[in-house]
Design a protein around this motif. Structure first.
Motif, short mmCIF file in Angstrom:
data_model
loop_
_atom_site.label_atom_id
_atom_site.label_comp_id
_atom_site.label_asym_id
_atom_site.label_seq_id
_atom_site.Cartn_x
_atom_site.Cartn_y
_atom_site.Cartn_z
N MET A 192 4.71 0.97 -12.58
CA MET A 192 3.69 1.29 -13.58
C MET A 192 4.42 1.47 -14.92
O MET A 192 4.77 2.58 -15.31
N LEU A 193 4.69 0.34 -15.57
CA LEU A 193 5.55 0.34 -16.75
C LEU A 193 4.84 -0.35 -17.91
O LEU A 193 3.94 -1.16 -17.73
N ARG A 252 2.69 3.56 -6.25
CA ARG A 252 2.74 2.80 -7.49
C ARG A 252 3.90 3.25 -8.38
O ARG A 252 4.55 2.42 -9.02
N THR A 253 4.16 4.54 -8.45
CA THR A 253 5.21 5.05 -9.34
C THR A 253 6.55 5.28 -8.64
O THR A 253 7.47 5.82 -9.23
N VAL A 285 -4.66 -2.26 -8.02
CA VAL A 285 -5.41 -2.14 -6.76
C VAL A 285 -4.67 -2.78 -5.60
O VAL A 285 -4.49 -2.17 -4.55
N THR A 286 -4.23 -4.02 -5.77
CA THR A 286 -3.61 -4.75 -4.66
C THR A 286 -2.10 -4.51 -4.63
O THR A 286 -1.30 -5.44 -4.64
N SER A 287 -1.73 -3.25 -4.54
CA SER A 287 -0.31 -2.89 -4.53
C SER A 287 0.41 -3.48 -3.33
O SER A 287 1.58 -3.83 -3.39
N VAL A 288 -0.28 -3.58 -2.18
CA VAL A 288 0.33 -4.14 -0.98
C VAL A 288 0.18 -5.66 -0.92
O VAL A 288 0.54 -6.29 0.07
#
Length: 436
Positions: free
Chosen positions: A367-368, A260-261, A64-67
């Motif tokens: 996303m691993l 994300r990817t 959610v908090t990618s930033v």
């Protein structure tokens, strides 16, 4: 915040233990938690708990908090909007923020032609409404999902979700006219993408038939199912079959979306254009917001008043979304995701050469995941996975697991995490694997 892991108490510390007692007394037992502590602050790759411990965040609130959990532009936008107004209900008195988010999604989503968007609150809401729209457009009822899928926790989305425990067990009966077909899990099924797609299409044609099928829904990378990346060609073949048979293809990009990817959306890697895309999680920097974006003729099939919800597209969440997207663009966070991928893969591949319990490393961008197995039989090792994640958490690293078999450690760091913190977090996890 200082971007340093620091443990000054055991986990949980005294303040966290007191809060746990309050939680046990006040919160429903079904709402379980992973980390043995409570958050008070977070920024970039560090989360601070109530006892002053600083933990490395490799979960980002489940992508959610990618930033970052307190991205400056998001904080400023939210504060400004809260001071103006917090709610009117868009269906009663509309506001520009909702329209601006829809315009921005039309700009960045890989859907061809004129595009429309409807906003909601959660990923499950987005999926439910995407199904409603597909049924209204096609006049058909059946919906197909794939093995290992996860699409939410509502009655309809639980029917679409594959895994029983903890998501479906004891909660049925579920929505009807939901069907499941085999997907592509290269590590386990050893099939190339075209062969796996042909197997799935054969079941679609024999068990459901296109004239009954409103939609096929799929995550371009299956999240909760184990970060499964389908074999090349699988997704494209499925989309082509849908296009040829008047079946709406819904790409569930709730976990994979918003850089994300390493791209705006994971569908772009497969060079496909979905009819509808569902998004949530990384869309608004931590504020609750989701979206259904699709071809205008499909989206407009629902009658006026047929879509909506009191809080859908809340103005504060819309302000956060515009700021989060701006942060992704200006910070080139898609490139940051690729930086993270390069570092993580180098670390894990070195460990894998020494440890055959790592059956496969997979994913894209930030996303691993790695799948843990019995090295002799390749059988899933859920007990080892749980032990590794638990040890990492005790050492101050927020580590998540997933997978149909419970044997996958997943990595979803904020895209703003530093190389140093990321490397340290990975070392803690892989040291836990060695110790186990």
């Amino acid at each position: 915040m200082e971007q340093t892991r620091r443990l000054i108490t055991e986990l949980p510390g005294p303040k966290a233990r007191a809060l746990m007692e309050r939680q046990d007394a006040a919160v429903a037992r079904g709402v379980s938690t992973l980390m043995p502590t409570f958050a008070v602050r977070a920024q970039d790759g560090i989360l601070e708990d109530v006892d002053g411990n600083q933990l490395i965040d490799l979960g980002a609130g489940i992508a959610v908090t990618s930033v970052g959990a307190s991205a400056p532009k998001v904080v400023e936008a939210v504060q400004r909007q809260v001071a103006e107004f917090t709610h009117t209900c868009f269906m009663v008195t509309p506001y520009e923020g909702y329209v601006a988010v829809a315009e921005k999604l039309a700009e960045i989503t890989p859907v061809s032609g004129p595009v429309r968007t409807a906003l909601f609150n959660s990923g499950a809401e987005a999926v439910e409404n995407a199904v409603k729209i597909a049924r209204a457009y096609t006049g058909k009822q059946a919906v197909a999902a794939f093995d290992h899928a996860y699409h939410g926790r509502t009655t309809l989305t639980m029917a679409l979700t594959a895994k029983s425990m903890p998501y479906k067990h004891s909660f049925g009966p579920f929505a009807p006219e939901i069907y499941r077909v085999p997907g592509s899990y290269p590590y386990r099924d050893q099939l190339d993408g075209h062969t796996a797609a042909a197997r799935a299409i054969a079941q679609l044609e024999t068990q459901i038939r296109a004239e009954n099928l409103a939609a096929v829904i799929m995550e371009p990378i299956q999240g909760e199912g184990g970060f499964i990346v389908p074999a090349p060609g699988f997704l494209k073949d499925i989309v082509q079959w849908c296009n040829a048979n008047d079946v709406v293809f819904i790409a569930d990009e709730i976990q994979t979306g918003f850089a994300r990817t390493g791209r705006w959306f994971a569908s772009e890697y497969e060079d496909v254009q979905p009819d509808i895309i569902t998004t949530a999680k990384g869309i608004a920097g931590g504020m609750p917001l989701s979206a259904v974006t699709g071809r205008a003729e499909i989206m407009d099939a629902a009658h006026p008043g047929g879509l909506g919800g009191t809080y859908g597209g809340n103005p504060v969440a819309c302000a956060a979304a515009l700021a989060a997207i701006e942060t992704i663009e200006e910070g080139r966070l898609d490139q940051e995701a690729l930086r993270i991928e390069k570092l993580v893969l180098a670390h894990l591949e070195e460990i894998q050469r020494q440890d055959p319990r790592i059956g496969e490393i997979r994913g894209r961008g930030a996303m691993l995941a790695f799948e843990l197995v019995d090295p002799q039989t390749q059988a899933p090792d859920a007990a080892l996975t749980s032990a590794v994640a638990s040890a990492a958490r005790q050492a101050g690293v927020i580590a998540l697991t997933c997978g149909t078999y419970g044997n996958v450690v997943r990595l979803l760091p904020p895209l703003t995490i530093s190389d140093e913190l990321l490397e340290e977090g990975l070392t803690v996890i892989t040291d836990a694997l060695t110790a186990a």
